[in-house]
Each structure stands twice: as structure tokens, then as C-alpha cells.
Design a protein around this motif. Structure first.
Motif, PDB file in Angstrom:
ATOM      1  N   ARG A   1       0.843  -1.190   0.000  1.00 41.82           N
ATOM      2  CA  ARG A   1       0.000   0.000   0.000  1.00 41.82           C
ATOM      3  C   ARG A   1       0.878   1.239   0.000  1.00 41.82           C
ATOM      4  O   ARG A   1       1.833   1.321   0.766  1.00 41.82           O
TER       5      ARG A   1
ATOM      6  N   ILE B   1       9.246 -22.950  25.433  1.00 38.40           N
ATOM      7  CA  ILE B   1       7.798 -23.167  25.424  1.00 38.40           C
ATOM      8  C   ILE B   1       7.343 -23.646  24.043  1.00 38.40           C
ATOM      9  O   ILE B   1       7.982 -23.346  23.036  1.00 38.40           O
TER      10      ILE B   1
ATOM     11  N   GLU C   1       5.512 -24.236  20.485  1.00 40.58           N
ATOM     12  CA  GLU C   1       5.140 -23.279  19.441  1.00 40.58           C
ATOM     13  C   GLU C   1       4.352 -24.022  18.360  1.00 40.58           C
ATOM     14  O   GLU C   1       4.864 -24.282  17.273  1.00 40.58           O
ATOM     15  N   PRO C   2       3.117 -24.435  18.677  1.00 39.91           N
ATOM     16  CA  PRO C   2       2.364 -25.233  17.707  1.00 39.91           C
ATOM     17  C   PRO C   2       2.152 -24.474  16.395  1.00 39.91           C
ATOM     18  O   PRO C   2       1.832 -23.285  16.427  1.00 39.91           O
ATOM     19  N   PRO C   3       2.372 -25.117  15.248  1.00 38.16           N
ATOM     20  CA  PRO C   3       2.244 -24.423  13.967  1.00 38.16           C
ATOM     21  C   PRO C   3       0.800 -24.035  13.667  1.00 38.16           C
ATOM     22  O   PRO C   3      -0.134 -24.602  14.241  1.00 38.16           O
ATOM     23  N   ARG C   4       0.640 -23.053  12.773  1.00 35.53           N
ATOM     24  CA  ARG C   4      -0.694 -22.614  12.391  1.00 35.53           C
ATOM     25  C   ARG C   4      -0.797 -22.687  10.858  1.00 35.53           C
ATOM     26  O   ARG C   4      -0.723 -21.683  10.163  1.00 35.53           O
ATOM     27  N   PRO C   5      -0.936 -23.900  10.333  1.00 35.29           N
ATOM     28  CA  PRO C   5      -1.040 -24.021   8.880  1.00 35.29           C
ATOM     29  C   PRO C   5      -2.424 -23.570   8.409  1.00 35.29           C
ATOM     30  O   PRO C   5      -3.387 -23.639   9.178  1.00 35.29           O
TER      31      PRO C   5
ATOM     32  N   PRO D   1     -11.996 -27.201  12.356  1.00 33.76           N
ATOM     33  CA  PRO D   1     -11.268 -26.242  13.204  1.00 33.76           C
ATOM     34  C   PRO D   1     -12.084 -25.735  14.393  1.00 33.76           C
ATOM     35  O   PRO D   1     -11.521 -25.165  15.326  1.00 33.76           O
TER      36      PRO D   1
ATOM     37  N   GLN E   1     -16.865 -20.429  15.966  1.00 33.29           N
ATOM     38  CA  GLN E   1     -16.293 -20.936  14.714  1.00 33.29           C
ATOM     39  C   GLN E   1     -17.258 -21.853  13.962  1.00 33.29           C
ATOM     40  O   GLN E   1     -17.088 -22.059  12.755  1.00 33.29           O
TER      41      GLN E   1
ATOM     42  N   VAL F   1      -3.966 -13.627  12.938  1.00 35.19           N
ATOM     43  CA  VAL F   1      -4.607 -14.682  12.173  1.00 35.19           C
ATOM     44  C   VAL F   1      -5.589 -14.008  11.208  1.00 35.19           C
ATOM     45  O   VAL F   1      -6.118 -12.937  11.524  1.00 35.19           O
TER      46      VAL F   1
ATOM     47  N   LEU G   1      -5.999  -5.288   8.477  1.00 33.95           N
ATOM     48  CA  LEU G   1      -6.110  -4.462   7.275  1.00 33.95           C
ATOM     49  C   LEU G   1      -6.786  -3.130   7.596  1.00 33.95           C
ATOM     50  O   LEU G   1      -6.338  -2.066   7.163  1.00 33.95           O
TER      51      LEU G   1
ATOM     52  N   GLU H   1      -2.670 -11.808  18.343  1.00 36.29           N
ATOM     53  CA  GLU H   1      -2.902 -13.138  18.910  1.00 36.29           C
ATOM     54  C   GLU H   1      -1.604 -13.525  19.618  1.00 36.29           C
ATOM     55  O   GLU H   1      -0.517 -13.330  19.068  1.00 36.29           O
TER      56      GLU H   1
ATOM     57  N   LEU I   1       0.076 -16.343  20.536  1.00 37.37           N
ATOM     58  CA  LEU I   1       1.017 -17.321  19.974  1.00 37.37           C
ATOM     59  C   LEU I   1       1.758 -16.731  18.770  1.00 37.37           C
ATOM     60  O   LEU I   1       2.950 -16.974  18.573  1.00 37.37           O
ATOM     61  N   GLU I   2       1.028 -15.941  17.975  1.00 36.33           N
ATOM     62  CA  GLU I   2       1.680 -15.328  16.803  1.00 36.33           C
ATOM     63  C   GLU I   2       2.686 -14.272  17.223  1.00 36.33           C
ATOM     64  O   GLU I   2       3.692 -14.062  16.546  1.00 36.33           O
TER      65      GLU I   2
ATOM     66  N   ILE J   1      -6.278 -17.795  19.781  1.00 39.50           N
ATOM     67  CA  ILE J   1      -7.057 -18.492  18.749  1.00 39.50           C
ATOM     68  C   ILE J   1      -6.307 -19.794  18.499  1.00 39.50           C
ATOM     69  O   ILE J   1      -5.155 -19.786  18.045  1.00 39.50           O
ATOM     70  N   ARG J   2      -6.959 -20.904  18.842  1.00 45.38           N
ATOM     71  CA  ARG J   2      -6.275 -22.201  18.755  1.00 45.38           C
ATOM     72  C   ARG J   2      -6.031 -22.609  17.302  1.00 45.38           C
ATOM     73  O   ARG J   2      -6.971 -22.639  16.511  1.00 45.38           O
ATOM     74  N   PRO J   3      -4.792 -22.916  16.946  1.00 43.56           N
ATOM     75  CA  PRO J   3      -4.555 -23.436  15.593  1.00 43.56           C
ATOM     76  C   PRO J   3      -4.998 -24.897  15.495  1.00 43.56           C
ATOM     77  O   PRO J   3      -5.172 -25.557  16.521  1.00 43.56           O
TER      78      PRO J   3
ATOM     79  N   ILE K   1       4.124 -17.158  27.684  1.00 51.71           N
ATOM     80  CA  ILE K   1       4.452 -16.407  26.461  1.00 51.71           C
ATOM     81  C   ILE K   1       4.899 -14.993  26.851  1.00 51.71           C
ATOM     82  O   ILE K   1       5.947 -14.506  26.407  1.00 51.71           O
TER      83      ILE K   1
ATOM     84  N   LYS L   1     -10.421  -8.555  23.498  1.00 49.46           N
ATOM     85  CA  LYS L   1     -11.799  -9.048  23.463  1.00 49.46           C
ATOM     86  C   LYS L   1     -12.614  -8.418  24.600  1.00 49.46           C
ATOM     87  O   LYS L   1     -13.721  -7.913  24.398  1.00 49.46           O
TER      88      LYS L   1
ATOM     89  N   GLU M   1     -17.875  -6.970  19.895  1.00 53.12           N
ATOM     90  CA  GLU M   1     -16.645  -7.766  19.903  1.00 53.12           C
ATOM     91  C   GLU M   1     -15.779  -7.518  18.667  1.00 53.12           C
ATOM     92  O   GLU M   1     -14.568  -7.699  18.694  1.00 53.12           O
TER      93      GLU M   1
END
Lengths: 634, 203
Positions: free
Chosen positions: A179, A376, A378-382, A595, A610, B16, B22, B80, B82-83, B104-106, B122, B139, B148
Motif C-alpha cells: 500500500r 515453550i 510453538e504449535p504451527p498454524r497451517p 477447526p 467458529q 490470524v 487491514l 494473537e 502465539l503469533e 485463537i487455537r490453531p 508467552i 476481546k 466484539e
């Protein structure tokens, strides 16, 4: 009024690179635009889908990039300004038309945008499409920023009309998805209908004409090169703050987004040498004199470019031809990498490495390196199929039918995410439409059933010819057409199977089922993939059928469905787990893995935020523990 | 010397898909245009809608480069937790870190048996490496503001509260007013204030 349509020259707005390009197309009076969606170019089509009609432009989502190219090219042959845009691999699809259009040229300006993707952010390869300009002989421009892209679009139309040749407009992801501030220019209205001036000696490429037109193109190339020598987009940039003096004169030749990284280095790191930058915006044909003179003025020259050694090889060749002794270093000498995107760190490392090779050490300030112990988890987020995605139902039912014994050629779309566990389907993938072709070959040699996946938009794109081939040649496999009624992956564009066109007008929707039957497929069945039993049965029957069979799993994309329901103000029933019935067998998480599922200890739950209410979990749970939240419940 | 480019402010937002980064970059953009402040924003779109990681880099000041030197992140904003932790390599001792504590759980956690780290660990881990860490539940604040969905503007308020941006409270507030739809304005302004106060008061 959409901000990109405002007739307010001089107004500054912050826009995405792709929006700057869209605005420029409107300013340039583009009359016909056509595309097939592909990231990182997708937002151009999404924006035109909203505003082309109001701008008086004809715009379509064509069935594939070749058709998009031909549609726009013909308009330019007739004499109006046209625009076709696609991701880099889309130009492979359009290449047949592209290569020969270079011979005939055009009469109205024609710009073809190729959005390359170094780093494969959303692509299957990182091919460097600058070589398409070299191979075809068409001129090419490469912008570095949204505002430069806007200006360069105007320039591209000027030179396209000056030389009566199409122009390749090459971007990369960090150009399309950046941007920046642009200044709105004046809008030129699109053309009225034109009379087609017949000139078959030029536009009908039978061999005798093609031979002549090739000579015309070869004569044009030196003239286009003269343009590049004086192009305002090919210029020398001198750093202002530092790197202005020193006993060595270092020249940097760069283009596209790499220029930005070069300037970040030059404005912040004192290299201890005198630096000048040759910033190239028109990069085909390359300006031989300009490059030679620049090299003559420097003791050492580095070529800094993402992708292949395009500038480097040209520069080295020209210097050799002209006996210019300046040393040129780049990728071929190991200082800069070919794969992946660049950034300021990579550019700085390349420059210091090159200077080091001639005995000059650069004193780079020490930056702090944090030492993380990583103690600690670090579970991935695919990326995954969304909650409620109909593809998850399809894969679940299919795996029950195959019992895991099958080979799965897959294709390009959201459903490629089926390769993630626990679905784990997807064994071969090359390019758009390849699954049905691959399935034909596999079905002749492997000892397991072959089941190919293909999305609805992909089917129209390049899926029909391999299906014709399979039927005619008697290939024995199942083609699963996963019809979610949109081009989901690239941002929900319409396709020929839907009753809406690129301008947003009503259109004839083409029935995939009827197409398959019309092609002679003897087994065609359409099922709802949110109904597991019905879907499983259809797959079992299709696998038992000898020959090419088609199972169409048809259910709209969950994201689209959710958006429509929200617009209509409707609420959806959410699902929950009955803890008394749940036997903690993990079948839900281990085989379906929505998910929205989560566990606390051994207990299963569904996250209502979700849950998309697809209802498949109710069919997945062997103990009837999953179901809709009772009215007034929870 | 920590940052190589001392004349630009670089905000890295990690989170996430669908968290509204944006919109935040658009509001900051509106503030930048109003003040004639040089700005370049880089987004990775890719597969954001499908639950993947999203990264937005906003650069303000003396730069034309959409990507910074890796040591040049002025503020890391984790939408988030974890990110935020995953982006740890981009933190220097001078980087201000702002984290929303709502996880937010992956899929690797919800269905593949991996463990989501404790939020406290963390924060503790990040806190070892930066002198300036702020955390809040966006939140909670958003719900307090009445919607929210305005979690992202809570984070924007908090970001302005860190006083690392070249914009004042009033300048950014005007940008929020100019950028959000009228019917959502009240909740957004309240969210902005709640985020701002939470961080500014702790400074």
C-alpha cells in the motif's frame, strides 16, 4: 462513488499496488479488460468487477488466461486500449497467443500484466517472467511502487501505441500487495465502437505472413531499445545522505521492488564507497548504451534483482562485446541468491559480500541478536479448510469409500489443503487443470484406484480438454469435481458456472453436469457433500464403474454462505457436544478435524464462534454425541 | 545501536486471518495522508482467510522500502499471543511489544494433539527480551465498547498509547472517525479510548 472512480486529479489516496494499477487502467481509457483470477493479481479483477461498469469499461472473468489474453488482444487489434492481467503462471497458459501477438502487434494500446511471486507466497513456482519479454521481443516495464505503477501504466500505453506492440507490465508480490500513496490523474473516457480496418497480411499469421511479420518485429527491437535509452523510467539515482564519497566508485543496477531495498541500505549503512544506482523501469529491450556508460563510470558494478540473473547476464554480455573492463558481480558469482524474495538484509549481505571479494571490508553496525531458548511449545498454524467447508465432507466420505487405498491427483484451489492431516489426500499436483490429465496416466500404471480432484472454476479453466481425452481414450478413474459455486481461493470471483458475469450482469450459467454428459462421460452423479452417506455411496458406485466417471460434490463455499446469511440477517443453528453421550473416542478430531473442535483434557467441545452449522459432525460421531444446540439450550 | 534505520517507525502486526489488521493499517494510512507523512504498507494475503498467519508491516517516515531490516521493528503488535511469540526473532531490546492475550487455537492444537502454551509463559518469555511489553485482552475491552468486532481498534488505541507512532491521540482519533462507517463509530471510538487508556496509563 468508489474512490478509484473519483474525477479529482491531484487528490492523494492510500491504495494497494493492485488498486493503483486498476485506477491507472481507468485513467488510461482502457475499453476492454479481461483476466482469470490469480494471486497476487486478484484484487485488480475484484475491483474491476465492482467498478468497470460505472467506468464504461468492458470487463470479464474469462475461462482462463489464454482466453482473457485473446479477448483483450483482439480489442487492441481492432484499435481500442485493452488490458489483460494474470499471475505469472497464467502467462504460461496465455503464452501461445502471447508469442505470436508479438509478430502481428496491435493498433490500440495493449498492456499485459504478469504478477510474479518470488518466494511462492501463493504459487506453485517462482518463475521469472522477464524472460517472456526477451523470448517474445515485446517491450517490458517494471514498477517499484504504487505511484510509479500508476505512471508507468500510462507510459506503457504510450509506447504500446508508438510501436504498435503489446507491452508486458511485470510486477511481483511486494508490488501488488504493497500500500502506498498515489496522486489521482485525469481520466480519459473509454473508446466508442470502432470500424475494423481489415489487414489480413498483418493479422492472419499464415507462414508467409508470419515470416514477414517476424522481420517487422526484428526491425522494431532497435527502435524500442532507443526508447529504453531515453526512457524517463531508466535513470541514475544518487544517494543523498551517505555513500557519496570514497576512493571506489560502486555502481548498482537494479529494478522493481529490489530498488526499494537498495535505497534502504544506501540511506542507512555507510559502505565507505561512492555509490550510484541505475534504476531501470523499462527492462526490455534493455538500454545497451545506458548500461555500458554507467559501467564505464564505475570501478565495480553489482546487479541486484530478485529471481534469475536477467540484468546480470545482459550486462556481462554487453560489456564483453564492447570490451569494457568494469567488473560486474551478481548471482553468478554467488553474492546474491536466485530463490525467494529479497529484503534489505539480503541486499546488504550481497553488497558486503561483493565488496569483500575485492578486498573492501564494510563496517556494518552490530545489531542485537536475541538468544531465545525456545523452552515453550510453538504449535504451527497451517492454513486449513474452513469450518463448514464442503470439501471436508467430501474428503471424509471419500476416504470411507476408498478405505485409504487410492492414488489422488489433485489440483489448484482451496481443496489442495486436503493434503493436510487427517484428510491427507493429494498425491500429485502440477498446475491448473492437471489432475484429470495426471489421472489418465496414473490409471494406466498404478495398482490402486485413481481419484482426481478438481474445483468448479478449475474445471472451466483447463479441466475440460483432459476429461475429453480421458473419455475418448477410455481411462479408468474417478474425477471428483468439487463445485462450491465460486472461485474461492482467490477471493470469490464468479465463473462460467454461475448466473453472473464480470460486470455483475446476469449471465447464462453453464451446467457442469450437462457438460460432462455432453462430453460422453457415462457415469455422472451430483451429490451434496454435507450428506456423508449419499456422498460415500456415489464414490463407491463411481469406483466400481469401468471407465471415466465423474462425481460432482456440490455445496456452496461456507464463507460465501455465511456472508449471504449475515446479509439476510439470518442466524444459524450452532452445534455442540453432549458430554454424557461422548465416549472420548477422538473419531471427530482424528478423522474429520473441523477447526471448531477443541479439547480440554479428554473432553471434546465445539467453539460456537467458529461453528458454521454444516451438520457433518453429527454424521461423523459414532455415538450421536454431536448435534445442534437445542432451542433455548446451553 | 539497535535499529539501522533511525528515521522510520516500523509497525509489525502479526495475527490470524480475519482479525482486522487491514482496517488498522487503513486507519493509520488515513492519519498519514492527513499529516502528509510518508507511509508504505506491506501485506501478505496468501491464504489468510483459511486460518493461516497474517503479517502486515507499516512503515512511517524516511523510507520507501516496504520491508525493513530485520532489526528495525519499532513496535510488534500481536493480535494473537502465539503469533506474537512466533515473531520473537524480530524483537530487539528496544522493540515495544504489544500483545492481545486472547488465544485463537490453531488446528495443530484443536485436532492434532499439540499444546497451546500458557499465555503467562508467552508474556514472561517475551518480557525477558524487551524492556517494553504491554498486554491486554482486546476481546474484553471490545465487549466493554459494545461490539466484539472492534477488537482491532482496541489494539490501535493501545498502539497509539505506546507513543511510538508519529501521531497524537487526537490525530489518530480523527483518522478513526474518517475511516469507519457511521453506525459503528460509537463502538470504535470507545474501543480506541479503552485501548489507549489501558496502555497509556501504564507507561
Amino acid at each position: 462513488m468508489h474512490p478509484l472512480l473519483e474525477d479529482k486529479p491531484g487528490k492523494k489516496i492510500l491504495v494497494l499496488g493492485n488498486e493503483a494499477i486498476t485506477r491507472a487502467a481507468i485513467e488510461a481509457g482502457v475499453t476492454v479488460a479481461a483476466t482469470y483470477p490469480g494471486t497476487p493479481s486478484s484484487e485488480i479483477g475484484n475491483t474491476l468487477h465492482k467498478i468497470a461498469k460505472e467506468a464504461g469499461m468492458y470487463f470479464e472473468f474469462s475461462t482462463n488466461e489464454k482466453v482473457a489474453f485473446e479477448t483483450a488482444a483482439a480489442a487492441a487489434v481492432a484499435g481500442v486500449r485493452a488490458f489483460s492481467f494474470m499471475k505469472h503462471v497464467g502467462l504460461n497458459v496465455a503464452a501461445d497467443a502471447f508469442m505470436t501477438l508479438a509478430y502481428t502487434g496491435v493498433r490500440g494500446g495493449f498492456v499485459i500484466l504478469t504478477a510474479d511471486d518470488p518466494g511462492c507466497h501463493s504459487s506453485q513456482n517462482e518463475q521469472d517472467n522477464r524472460y517472456f519479454a526477451k523470448m517474445s521481443g515485446v517491450p517490458m516495464v517494471e514498477p517499484s511502487s504504487p505511484e510509479e505503477a500508476r505512471k508507468m501504466m500510462h507510459y506503457a500505453y504510450e509506447i504500446s501505441e508508438k510501436f504498435e506492440e503489446p507491452v508486458l507490465f511485470r510486477t511481483t508480490t511486494r508490488m501488488n500487495h504493497v500500500r502506498g500513496v498515489i496522486e489521482l490523474g485525469e481520466i480519459r473516457p473509454p473508446s466508442e465502437r470502432v470500424h475494423f480496418e481489415k489487414d489480413p497480411g498483418r493479422f492472419v499469421t499464415i507462414p508467409s505472413n508470419a515470416r514477414k511479420r517476424h522481420l517487422v518485429l526484428l526491425d522494431l527491437i532497435p527502435r524500442m531499445r532507443d526508447e529504453a535509452e531515453v526512457s524517463p523510467f531508466n535513470r541514475v539515482v544518487v544517494p543523498e545522505k551517505m555513500n557519496t564519497t570514497g576512493d571506489i566508485r560502486l555502481g548498482l543496477i537494479t529494478s522493481g521492488v529490489s530498488f526499494n531495498y537498495v535505497m534502504e541500505v544506501l540511506n542507512n549503512i555507510d559502505l565507505g564507497v561512492q555509490v550510484r544506482v541505475l534504476k531501470l523501469g523499462m527492462t526490455a529491450p534493455l538500454p545497451e548504451d545506458l548500461i555500458s556508460e554507467f559501467c564505464l563510470e564505475n570501478d565495480l558494478v553489482l546487479t541486484i534483482e530478485e529471481g534469475e540473473a536477467y540484468l546480470e547476464e545482459f550486462t556481462k554480455t554487453i560489456l564483453k562485446e564492447r570490451n569494457i573492463p568494469t567488473q560486474v558481480l551478481g548471482k553468478r558469482d554467488g553474492h546474491f541468491p536466485i530463490p525467494n524474495e529479497y529484503n534489505p538484509d539480503i541486499v546488504l549481505k550481497g553488497i558486503t559480500s561483493a565488496l569483500d571479494s575485492i578486498g573492501r571490508k564494510v563496517d556494518v553496525p552490530e545489531t542485537e541478536k536475541v538468544d531465545w531458548d525456545g523452552s515453550i511449545p510453538e504449535p504451527p498454524r497451517p492454513p486449513v479448510l474452513c469450518p463448514g467447508c464442503p470439501h471436508r465432507g467430501t474428503y471424509f466420505a471419500l476416504k470411507r469409500a476408498t478405505k485409504g487405498k487410492a492414488v489422488y491427483p489433485t489440483d489448484i484451489g482451496c481443496y489442495t489443503l486436503g493434503i493436510m492431516p487427517p484428510q491427507s489426500v493429494g498425491d500429485v499436483l502440477i498446475c491448473m487443470g492437471s489432475s484429470a490429465g495426471s489421472a489418465g496416466g496414473l490409471s494406466r500404471v498404478v495398482d490402486e484406484p485413481v481419484i482426481a480432484f478438481m474445483g468448479d472454476s478449475t474445471f472451466f479453466h483447463t479441466g475440460i480438454p483432459p476429461l475429453v481425452n480421458a473419455v475418448h481414450n477410455g481411462h479408468d478413474f474417478v474425477l471428483n469435481i468439487m463445485d462450491n459455486s465460486t472461485t474461492a481461493m482467490t477471493g470469490h470471483q464468479p465463473h462460467p458456472g454461475l448466473p453472473i458475469d464480470g460486470l455483475g450482469d446476469p449471465a447464462i450459467a453453464i451446467s457442469i453436469e450437462k457438460v460432462c454428459k455432453g462430453l460422453g462421460v457415462q457415469f455422472v452423479k451430483t451429490v451434496n457433500p454435507l450428506n456423508i452417506k449419499e456422498t460415500q455411496k456415489a464414490f463407491e458406485e463411481a469406483m466400481a464403474f469401468k471407465g471415466t466417471s465423474v462425481v460432482i460434490t456440490k455445496s456452496p463455499c461456507a464463507l460465501l454462505l455465511d456472508r449471504n446469511l449475515r446479509k439476510a440477517g439470518k442466524k444459524r443453528v450452532k452445534y455442540t457436544v453432549d458430554q454424557e453421550k461422548c465416549r472420548k473416542c477422538d473419531v471427530c478430531t482424528k478423522t474429520f478435524a473441523c477447526p471448531a473442535f477443541y479439547k480440554i483434557g479428554d473432553d471434546h467441545y465445539i467453539d460456537p464462534d467458529q461453528c458454521f452449522s454444516c451438520g457433518v459432525c453429527e454424521q461423523v460421531c459414532p455415538f450421536g454425541a454431536m448435534g445442534p444446540i437445542p432451542e433455548g439450550g446451553e | 545501536m539497535v535499529h539501522l534505520n533511525q528515521n522510520a517507525c516500523t509497525i509489525q502486526i502479526v495475527g490470524v486471518g480475519g482479525q482486522g489488521a487491514l482496517t488498522v493499517s487503513k486507519i493509520i494510512g488515513a492519519a498519514a495522508i492527513e499529516k502528509d507523512q510518508q507511509i508504505v504498507v506491506s501485506e501478505i494475503h496468501g491464504m489468510a482467510q483459511r486460518g493461516g498467519v497474517v503479517q502486515t508491516t507499516i512503515r512511517l517516515g524516511d523510507t520507501i522500502s516496504p520491508l525493513p531490516f530485520s532489526s528495525d521493528i519499532t513496535v510488534l503488535v500481536g493480535f494473537e499471543p502465539l503469533e506474537a511469540y512466533r515473531a520473537k526473532q524480530e524483537i530487539t531490546s528496544e522493540t515495544v511489544v504489544l500483545v492481545s492475550t486472547d488465544p485463537i487455537r490453531p488446528i495443530s492444537v484443536s485436532s492434532m494433539g499439540q499444546t497451546y502454551p500458557e499465555i503467562d509463559s508467552i508474556l514472561e518469555e517475551i518480557g525477558k527480551h524487551t524492556d517494553c511489553l504491554f498486554s491486554l485482552s482486546s476481546k474484553e475491552k471490545a465487549l466493554e465498547a459494545g461490539d466484539e468486532r472492534v477488537k482491532n481498534v482496541v489494539m490501535l488505541g493501545a498502539l497509539v498509547g505506546t507513543e511510538t507512532l508519529p501521531f497524537t491521540y487526537d490525530e489518530m482519533k480523527r483518522a478513526v472517525e474518517a475511516s469507519v462507517p457511521p453506525k459503528a463509530l460509537e463502538a470504535n471510538l470507545k474501543a480506541f479510548d479503552l485501548g489507549y487508556n489501558e496502555v497509556h496509563d501504564k507507561k
